[in-house]
Design a protein around this motif. Structure first.
Motif, PDB file in Angstrom:
ATOM      1  N   LEU A   3      21.266  23.748 -17.872  1.00 11.91           N
ATOM      2  CA  LEU A   3      20.606  22.492 -17.539  1.00 11.91           C
ATOM      3  C   LEU A   3      20.958  22.046 -16.120  1.00 11.91           C
ATOM      4  CD1 LEU A   3      21.106  20.651 -20.933  1.00 11.91           C
ATOM      5  CD2 LEU A   3      18.904  21.284 -19.923  1.00 11.91           C
ATOM      6  N   LEU A   4      22.203  22.224 -15.714  1.00 10.56           N
ATOM      7  CA  LEU A   4      22.604  21.848 -14.359  1.00 10.56           C
ATOM      8  C   LEU A   4      21.933  22.748 -13.319  1.00 10.56           C
ATOM      9  CD1 LEU A   4      26.425  21.075 -14.737  1.00 10.56           C
ATOM     10  CD2 LEU A   4      24.555  19.451 -14.383  1.00 10.56           C
ATOM     11  N   LEU A 190      12.222  12.816 -10.566  1.00  8.99           N
ATOM     12  CA  LEU A 190      12.767  12.454 -11.873  1.00  8.99           C
ATOM     13  C   LEU A 190      13.385  13.627 -12.640  1.00  8.99           C
ATOM     14  CD1 LEU A 190      13.147  10.026 -13.715  1.00  8.99           C
ATOM     15  CD2 LEU A 190      10.931  10.550 -14.759  1.00  8.99           C
ATOM     16  N   PRO A 191      12.813  14.847 -12.592  1.00 12.97           N
ATOM     17  CA  PRO A 191      13.416  15.955 -13.355  1.00 12.97           C
ATOM     18  C   PRO A 191      14.890  16.219 -13.060  1.00 12.97           C
ATOM     19  CG  PRO A 191      11.198  16.545 -12.702  1.00 12.97           C
ATOM     20  CD  PRO A 191      11.502  15.242 -12.027  1.00 12.97           C
ATOM     21  N   PRO A 192      15.352  16.172 -11.785  1.00 16.71           N
ATOM     22  CA  PRO A 192      16.787  16.398 -11.573  1.00 16.71           C
ATOM     23  C   PRO A 192      17.663  15.389 -12.314  1.00 16.71           C
ATOM     24  CG  PRO A 192      15.598  16.561  -9.498  1.00 16.71           C
ATOM     25  CD  PRO A 192      14.636  16.031 -10.509  1.00 16.71           C
ATOM     26  N   LEU A 197      21.322  14.384 -16.843  1.00 19.28           N
ATOM     27  CA  LEU A 197      21.731  13.549 -17.973  1.00 19.28           C
ATOM     28  C   LEU A 197      21.808  14.369 -19.260  1.00 19.28           C
ATOM     29  CD1 LEU A 197      19.720  10.268 -17.278  1.00 19.28           C
ATOM     30  CD2 LEU A 197      22.203  10.594 -17.118  1.00 19.28           C
ATOM     31  N   CYS A 198      20.852  15.265 -19.449  1.00 17.64           N
ATOM     32  CA  CYS A 198      20.885  16.140 -20.634  1.00 17.64           C
ATOM     33  C   CYS A 198      22.115  17.037 -20.603  1.00 17.64           C
ATOM     34  CB  CYS A 198      19.612  16.981 -20.697  1.00 17.64           C
ATOM     35  SG  CYS A 198      18.124  16.063 -21.133  1.00 17.64           S
ATOM     36  N   ALA A 203      27.510  18.465 -22.523  1.00 19.50           N
ATOM     37  CA  ALA A 203      28.906  18.734 -22.160  1.00 19.50           C
ATOM     38  C   ALA A 203      29.862  17.750 -22.813  1.00 19.50           C
ATOM     39  CB  ALA A 203      29.065  18.681 -20.639  1.00 19.50           C
ATOM     40  N   GLY A 204      29.403  16.519 -23.021  1.00 19.14           N
ATOM     41  CA  GLY A 204      30.268  15.515 -23.618  1.00 19.14           C
ATOM     42  C   GLY A 204      30.316  15.553 -25.130  1.00 19.14           C
TER      43      GLY A 204
END
Length: 220
Positions: A3-4, A190-192, A197-198, A203-204
């Protein structure tokens, strides 16, 4: 990480196609672009490349400072890494808001500020991935990852499976923002934000699960 990587690909589209024709996280390319701009006597190219480089460097230093003294655990990222990623998401969110309010056509000064901010965000992300240690890998540049993968081939286990998915994520993220730049320009930044956030939420998740288990045991 996938995702990153997708988030960095999306930001690179905005940075290169929508801002000043330099990259937000690939500093090797920016150094080459800087040399080309100097050789051709193009002051605009020099300014943009220097801003991206300066932002990236400052982002790395800030990320390193925030994560100093921490090392990645075997199964999850340290709290400091999540904090840096959250700060990155906020920075990207501010940039997306400014981009949207200008209709995706910011003025020259705003573009320069956003170029610096994009480099800052990618530098912070790079520093966070270094601190995360064995549980992470480069997410803003994949040249070394590609070379290693081609030389060593597909490794056994999950790690080898996820490497090509990171390549796919980079392409997909860049494609989405590039398409938005063409069809709905005001939404291209907006996609970045959404992808970061996803990634932060995924990760959290292990830390949140451990917290819930701890509270359950404490109550019992």
């Amino acid at each position: 990480m996938t995702l990153l990587v997708a988030a960095s690909g999306a930001l690179e589209s905005v940075s290169f196609l929508g801002l000043e024709r330099v990259f937000a996280g690939v500093m090797t390319s920016n150094l080459a672009l800087l040399g080309m701009a100097v050789g051709r006597g193009k002051a605009v190219g020099v300014t943009a490349a220097v801003l991206a480089l300066a932002g990236f460097g400052l982002g790395v230093l800030a990320g390193a400072w925030c994560t100093r003294g921490n090392a990645g655990a075997a199964t999850h990222w340290p709290r400091s890494v999540l904090f840096v990623l959250a700060a990155e998401a906020v920075l990207l969110g501010v940039g997306a808001l400014v981009w949207g309010l200008t209709g995706g056509v910011p003025g020259e000064t705003t573009r320069y500020v956003m170029q610096f901010g994009a480099g800052l965000a990618m530098g912070a992300q790079s520093a966070a991935m270094v601190t995360a240690g064995h549980t992470a890998a480069p997410t803003t540049y994949l040249t070394g990852t590609l070379a290693t993968y081609l030389v060593k081939g597909v490794h056994s286990g999950r790690q080898g499976v996820w490497v090509p998915l990171r390549f796919a994520g980079l392409v997909a993220g860049a494609a989405v923002s590039a398409a938005l730049l063409k069809e709905a320009r005001a939404w291209a930044a907006l996609p970045p934000v959404a992808l970061t956030l996803c990634a932060l939420a995924v990760a959290g998740a292990p830390r949140a699960a451990r917290t819930r288990r701890y509270r359950s045991v404490s109550r019992s």
